[in-house]
Scaffold this active site. Structure first.
Site, PDB file in Angstrom:
ATOM      1  N   CYS A 181       9.569  64.782 -31.149  1.00  0.00           N
ATOM      2  CA  CYS A 181       9.963  63.409 -30.848  1.00  0.00           C
ATOM      3  C   CYS A 181      10.372  63.311 -29.379  1.00  0.00           C
ATOM      4  O   CYS A 181      10.848  64.279 -28.778  1.00  0.00           O
ATOM      5  CB  CYS A 181      11.123  63.004 -31.755  1.00  0.00           C
ATOM      6  SG  CYS A 181      11.653  61.286 -31.560  1.00  0.00           S
ATOM      7  N   ASP A 186      12.889  61.836 -28.340  1.00  0.00           N
ATOM      8  CA  ASP A 186      14.343  61.723 -28.313  1.00  0.00           C
ATOM      9  C   ASP A 186      14.949  62.678 -27.278  1.00  0.00           C
ATOM     10  O   ASP A 186      14.626  63.869 -27.251  1.00  0.00           O
ATOM     11  CB  ASP A 186      14.891  62.041 -29.704  1.00  0.00           C
ATOM     12  CG  ASP A 186      16.342  61.637 -29.876  1.00  0.00           C
ATOM     13  OD1 ASP A 186      17.195  62.214 -29.167  1.00  0.00           O
ATOM     14  OD2 ASP A 186      16.636  60.766 -30.713  1.00  0.00           O
ATOM     15  N   ARG A 230      17.665  64.067 -27.121  1.00  0.00           N
ATOM     16  CA  ARG A 230      18.519  65.126 -27.666  1.00  0.00           C
ATOM     17  C   ARG A 230      17.726  66.319 -28.177  1.00  0.00           C
ATOM     18  O   ARG A 230      18.307  67.351 -28.547  1.00  0.00           O
ATOM     19  CB  ARG A 230      19.387  64.565 -28.793  1.00  0.00           C
ATOM     20  CG  ARG A 230      20.314  63.438 -28.364  1.00  0.00           C
ATOM     21  CD  ARG A 230      20.860  62.679 -29.559  1.00  0.00           C
ATOM     22  NE  ARG A 230      19.793  61.978 -30.272  1.00  0.00           N
ATOM     23  CZ  ARG A 230      19.975  61.290 -31.401  1.00  0.00           C
ATOM     24  NH1 ARG A 230      21.195  61.224 -31.929  1.00  0.00           N
ATOM     25  NH2 ARG A 230      18.965  60.674 -31.990  1.00  0.00           N
ATOM     26  N   HIS A 248      13.674  65.598 -36.490  1.00  0.00           N
ATOM     27  CA  HIS A 248      15.087  65.849 -36.245  1.00  0.00           C
ATOM     28  C   HIS A 248      15.970  64.825 -36.951  1.00  0.00           C
ATOM     29  O   HIS A 248      15.510  63.770 -37.382  1.00  0.00           O
ATOM     30  CB  HIS A 248      15.366  65.827 -34.740  1.00  0.00           C
ATOM     31  CG  HIS A 248      15.183  64.478 -34.107  1.00  0.00           C
ATOM     32  ND1 HIS A 248      16.217  63.587 -33.934  1.00  0.00           N
ATOM     33  CD2 HIS A 248      14.069  63.858 -33.620  1.00  0.00           C
ATOM     34  CE1 HIS A 248      15.754  62.486 -33.359  1.00  0.00           C
ATOM     35  NE2 HIS A 248      14.454  62.615 -33.163  1.00  0.00           N
ATOM     36  N   CYS A 254      16.854  60.269 -36.353  1.00  0.00           N
ATOM     37  CA  CYS A 254      15.660  59.885 -35.583  1.00  0.00           C
ATOM     38  C   CYS A 254      15.530  58.356 -35.548  1.00  0.00           C
ATOM     39  O   CYS A 254      15.332  57.714 -36.574  1.00  0.00           O
ATOM     40  CB  CYS A 254      14.412  60.499 -36.203  1.00  0.00           C
ATOM     41  SG  CYS A 254      12.871  60.056 -35.363  1.00  0.00           S
TER      42      CYS A 254
END
Length: 209
Positions: A39, A41, A43, A101, A104
């Site tokens: 992803c 993302d 993080r 994760h 999400c």
């Protein structure tokens, strides 16, 4: 921005110097062993999670770590599919990892009403690829009001759905069946640092040892 600029200097003075010989070896070619589909993302950091060095992972990132199903001819721009094609056919990676994760936002967005997603037209279009995930989740969901259960179930089923999509690519399916290519599903828990790996025999995600 200043923090990023300072980071560039620190990288050159510390990390680069530590791996100077490796970077010199990589200057003309790459031989990654794994295509890592993750992803976007902020993080999620594939190299940090797996403690991989430069040159080991060929990373593809997009909203909700989605793999578009195979089409012989695509009419649109094909960032994700071209990266998959290049990794498998040209770089000849040995492994493919689909890494989802916790928490999400992309997975959560498939449940948003149209009036919200209409303000994100490109995102809305992209998430059409995850509509089957939503259907599968609603079949398994015991309590439709349990948002936590829906969240982790969606994130994990989404990983499995993308693995299913990978196997629609003829060149991937052939290598997979011939045991020339391994496909893994990772589920990363941001808050604990744990990674759960899908076990094809048991049908569940199990904590990596």
């Amino acid at each position: 921005m200043q923090r990023m600029l300072d980071g560039l200097i620190k990288f050159r003075q510390e990390d680069f110097e530590e791996h100077k010989a490796l970077f010199s070896k990589l200057k003309r070619r790459q031989e990654p062993h794994t295509l890592f589909i993750a992803c976007s993302d902020s993080r999620v950091m594939p190299e940090m999670i797996t403690k991989s060095l430069p040159g080991e992972l060929f990373v593809v990132r997009n909203i909700a770590n989605i793999v578009p199903p195979y089409k012989e001819v695509h009419q649109d721009y094909v960032a994700t599919t071209s990266a998959i094609e290049y990794a498998v056919k040209s770089l000849k990676v040995e492994n493919i990892v689909v890494c989802g994760h916790s928490n999400c936002g992309g997975c959560a967005s498939i449940y948003l009403p149209d009036e919200v997603l209409n303000n994100l037209p490109d995102t809305k279009k992209w998430l059409e690829l995850a509509q089957n995930v939503k259907k599968r989740v609603m079949v398994h969901l015991e309590d439709e009001t349990d948002e936590y259960q829906r969240e982790w179930l969606t994130e994990q089923i989404n990983i499995l759905e993308q693995i299913k999509h990978l196997l629609t690519y003829p060149y991937i399916k052939e290598k997979y069946l011939n045991k020339e290519l391994n496909i893994y599903g990772f589920y990363y828990m941001i808050e604990t640092g744990e990674v759960f790996i899908f076990n094809y025999d048991t049908g569940v995600f199990e904590l990596s040892n």
